[in-house]
Design a protein around this motif. Structure first.
Motif, PDB file in Angstrom:
ATOM      1  N   ILE A   1      28.286  51.799  -1.214  1.00 43.28           N
ATOM      2  CA  ILE A   1      27.616  50.584  -1.699  1.00 43.28           C
ATOM      3  C   ILE A   1      28.304  49.374  -1.067  1.00 43.28           C
ATOM      4  O   ILE A   1      29.490  49.406  -0.745  1.00 43.28           O
ATOM      5  CB  ILE A   1      27.659  50.416  -3.242  1.00 43.28           C
ATOM      6  N   GLU A   2      27.510  48.322  -0.866  1.00 48.41           N
ATOM      7  CA  GLU A   2      28.111  47.015  -0.592  1.00 48.41           C
ATOM      8  C   GLU A   2      27.743  46.130  -1.767  1.00 48.41           C
ATOM      9  O   GLU A   2      26.592  46.155  -2.230  1.00 48.41           O
ATOM     10  CB  GLU A   2      27.574  46.398   0.700  1.00 48.41           C
TER      11      GLU A   2
ATOM     12  N   VAL B   1      32.494  46.813   0.730  1.00 51.26           N
ATOM     13  CA  VAL B   1      31.868  48.126   0.832  1.00 51.26           C
ATOM     14  C   VAL B   1      32.797  49.143   0.162  1.00 51.26           C
ATOM     15  O   VAL B   1      34.000  49.150   0.426  1.00 51.26           O
ATOM     16  CB  VAL B   1      31.617  48.504   2.313  1.00 51.26           C
TER      17      VAL B   1
ATOM     18  N   PHE C   1      29.419  52.264 -10.051  1.00 54.49           N
ATOM     19  CA  PHE C   1      28.770  51.277 -10.905  1.00 54.49           C
ATOM     20  C   PHE C   1      29.636  50.868 -12.092  1.00 54.49           C
ATOM     21  O   PHE C   1      29.453  49.785 -12.630  1.00 54.49           O
ATOM     22  CB  PHE C   1      27.368  51.741 -11.296  1.00 54.49           C
TER      23      PHE C   1
ATOM     24  N   VAL D   1      31.611  48.069 -10.393  1.00 59.65           N
ATOM     25  CA  VAL D   1      30.823  46.830 -10.248  1.00 59.65           C
ATOM     26  C   VAL D   1      30.641  46.159 -11.613  1.00 59.65           C
ATOM     27  O   VAL D   1      30.769  44.939 -11.737  1.00 59.65           O
ATOM     28  CB  VAL D   1      29.445  47.118  -9.600  1.00 59.65           C
TER      29      VAL D   1
ATOM     30  N   LEU E   1      25.579  35.883 -10.199  1.00 61.77           N
ATOM     31  CA  LEU E   1      24.596  36.591  -9.376  1.00 61.77           C
ATOM     32  C   LEU E   1      25.302  37.740  -8.658  1.00 61.77           C
ATOM     33  O   LEU E   1      26.228  37.508  -7.885  1.00 61.77           O
ATOM     34  CB  LEU E   1      24.029  35.607  -8.345  1.00 61.77           C
ATOM     35  N   THR E   2      24.879  38.961  -8.921  1.00 60.73           N
ATOM     36  CA  THR E   2      25.525  40.129  -8.321  1.00 60.73           C
ATOM     37  C   THR E   2      24.499  40.916  -7.508  1.00 60.73           C
ATOM     38  O   THR E   2      23.401  41.180  -7.996  1.00 60.73           O
ATOM     39  CB  THR E   2      26.139  41.017  -9.428  1.00 60.73           C
ATOM     40  N   THR E   3      24.843  41.237  -6.275  1.00 65.20           N
ATOM     41  CA  THR E   3      23.931  41.972  -5.397  1.00 65.20           C
ATOM     42  C   THR E   3      24.587  43.281  -4.979  1.00 65.20           C
ATOM     43  O   THR E   3      25.751  43.285  -4.603  1.00 65.20           O
ATOM     44  CB  THR E   3      23.630  41.155  -4.125  1.00 65.20           C
ATOM     45  N   ILE E   4      23.847  44.363  -5.078  1.00 63.71           N
ATOM     46  CA  ILE E   4      24.372  45.688  -4.726  1.00 63.71           C
ATOM     47  C   ILE E   4      23.369  46.404  -3.820  1.00 63.71           C
ATOM     48  O   ILE E   4      22.182  46.464  -4.139  1.00 63.71           O
ATOM     49  CB  ILE E   4      24.573  46.555  -5.998  1.00 63.71           C
ATOM     50  N   THR E   5      23.846  46.957  -2.707  1.00 62.92           N
ATOM     51  CA  THR E   5      23.010  47.801  -1.857  1.00 62.92           C
ATOM     52  C   THR E   5      23.637  49.185  -1.800  1.00 62.92           C
ATOM     53  O   THR E   5      24.825  49.314  -1.530  1.00 62.92           O
ATOM     54  CB  THR E   5      22.923  47.228  -0.429  1.00 62.92           C
ATOM     55  N   VAL E   6      22.838  50.207  -2.080  1.00 62.72           N
ATOM     56  CA  VAL E   6      23.318  51.589  -2.080  1.00 62.72           C
ATOM     57  C   VAL E   6      22.736  52.313  -0.869  1.00 62.72           C
ATOM     58  O   VAL E   6      21.525  52.286  -0.657  1.00 62.72           O
ATOM     59  CB  VAL E   6      22.842  52.340  -3.347  1.00 62.72           C
ATOM     60  N   ASP E   7      23.582  52.953  -0.083  1.00 66.60           N
ATOM     61  CA  ASP E   7      23.115  53.803   1.018  1.00 66.60           C
ATOM     62  C   ASP E   7      23.589  55.219   0.718  1.00 66.60           C
ATOM     63  O   ASP E   7      24.776  55.522   0.811  1.00 66.60           O
ATOM     64  CB  ASP E   7      23.690  53.287   2.347  1.00 66.60           C
TER      65      ASP E   7
END
Lengths: 125, 125, 125, 125
Positions: free
Chosen positions: A27-28, A66, A75, A78, A93-99
């Motif tokens: 995640i980033e 990352v 999670f 986070v 404001l929290t942004t999460i990208t999961v790969d």
């Protein structure tokens, strides 16, 4: 059959570790407090202290952090970071990208290396 | 007044450079082709070749690329990368985050350093 | 061959329009001023006035604005919105996601409808 | 003072509900399977069925789904959606943005209304 070793089950911790490896993802994430000034370095330092002490493998960059791990451990990290800021801030404001890619361990290191190998040159990191 | 130097205007190029510095921002972007397999390393290599040859300061990480510059040069770079993939792919997903802060040059290096200074320790990069 | 019409080229404007349709994509964007209080409604209103007057098809939601168009018209709209806030704010965070899929016009309406059709029920919008 | 009602504590469940309201936040999320073709409507339909059946207030738009709730209920919903796709896909990309603002309930409806009020006109939704 002589080979008693094979029949003996793996110790719990080893089985767990193996299973974890399979389920690990990248995640980033980035957390931005809104409304308490444009200089948010102190708050980011607090968040990164939590990440650093979590023991999870991570890399920071100028726009986010990352981290590699399983869904639940990622999670809860986070959440902990987010809640630390929410306590003191009006709005966060929290942004999460999961790969999440099957069967690809150690992607924190390997993803960039694999691109460099294809290009035949080192990129800036 | 003797100091003729002060009254003389800066040469054009220097003025331009100074002005650019003021208007520089950070972006992080990532481009993902959808629908042509889960291994997208070859396509990312193509994109990162374009970034590397752009001459703009950048840093790649396992989830995206951070670049520093003015709006127009940054977005023509992202457009070039996006269009390179669109030519060969059915569908492309591109994500861009802009962090634009007045009067803060060289943030590609300084943002992380500033957090490390506050923490009094080096973080993993 | 008698059919002179077919051989006659399309008028420039029509060709352009046809071509534009092919190149249209969806973006979602959001712009957040950081450091001037947690209530940012006035600034968002200013941004949405620009979007509304642009003439491009759009839909707002509680977390961002989705717009349909070609790359250049979309990004000059986002730039105009971003710069309007940058003039008055110390720091602005802008996020843009591009979904570019070949040969799929009017996705602003069709994307959600297509999912509803598959589910056989209306979703909340 | 005659009003005994006021002194009597609220039943546990009501207190819990009141407290929950205070802790509610908005998230927007999107889940994209990578590598199984550019038409992902069937998979999105599966995800939106889960959201619709969760009972949480939500709104879908052409680029994602906005849901309102507490951290734990929101993230167990996203996890459920993510895992549903991961079971069948080689690689899944999930993006989540959290907007957490103190003391602002019902923002799923109120955020857009508040901007429209400032502008004095209805926007497209």
């Amino acid at each position: 059959m002589k080979d008693g070793l094979r029949r003996r089950p793996l110790p719990c911790t080893m089985e767990k570790r193996f299973q974890q490896k399979e389920e690990r993802m990248l995640i980033e994430f980035s957390i931005v407090p809104i409304g308490s000034g444009s200089s948010i370095g102190d708050k980011l330092a607090e968040v990164l202290k939590i990440v650093d002490e979590s023991g999870l493998p991570y890399k920071i960059n100028p726009m986010g952090t990352v981290v590699e791990g399983e869904w639940d451990e990622l999670f809860s990290l986070v959440k902990k970071c987010h809640e630390t800021l929410v306590k003191k801030e009006e709005r966060v404001l929290t942004t999460i990208t999961v790969d999440d890619r099957k069967g690809k361990p150690n992607r924190l290191e390997e993803k960039v290396k694999s691109v460099e190998k294809r290009l035949g040159k080192q990129l800036k990191k």
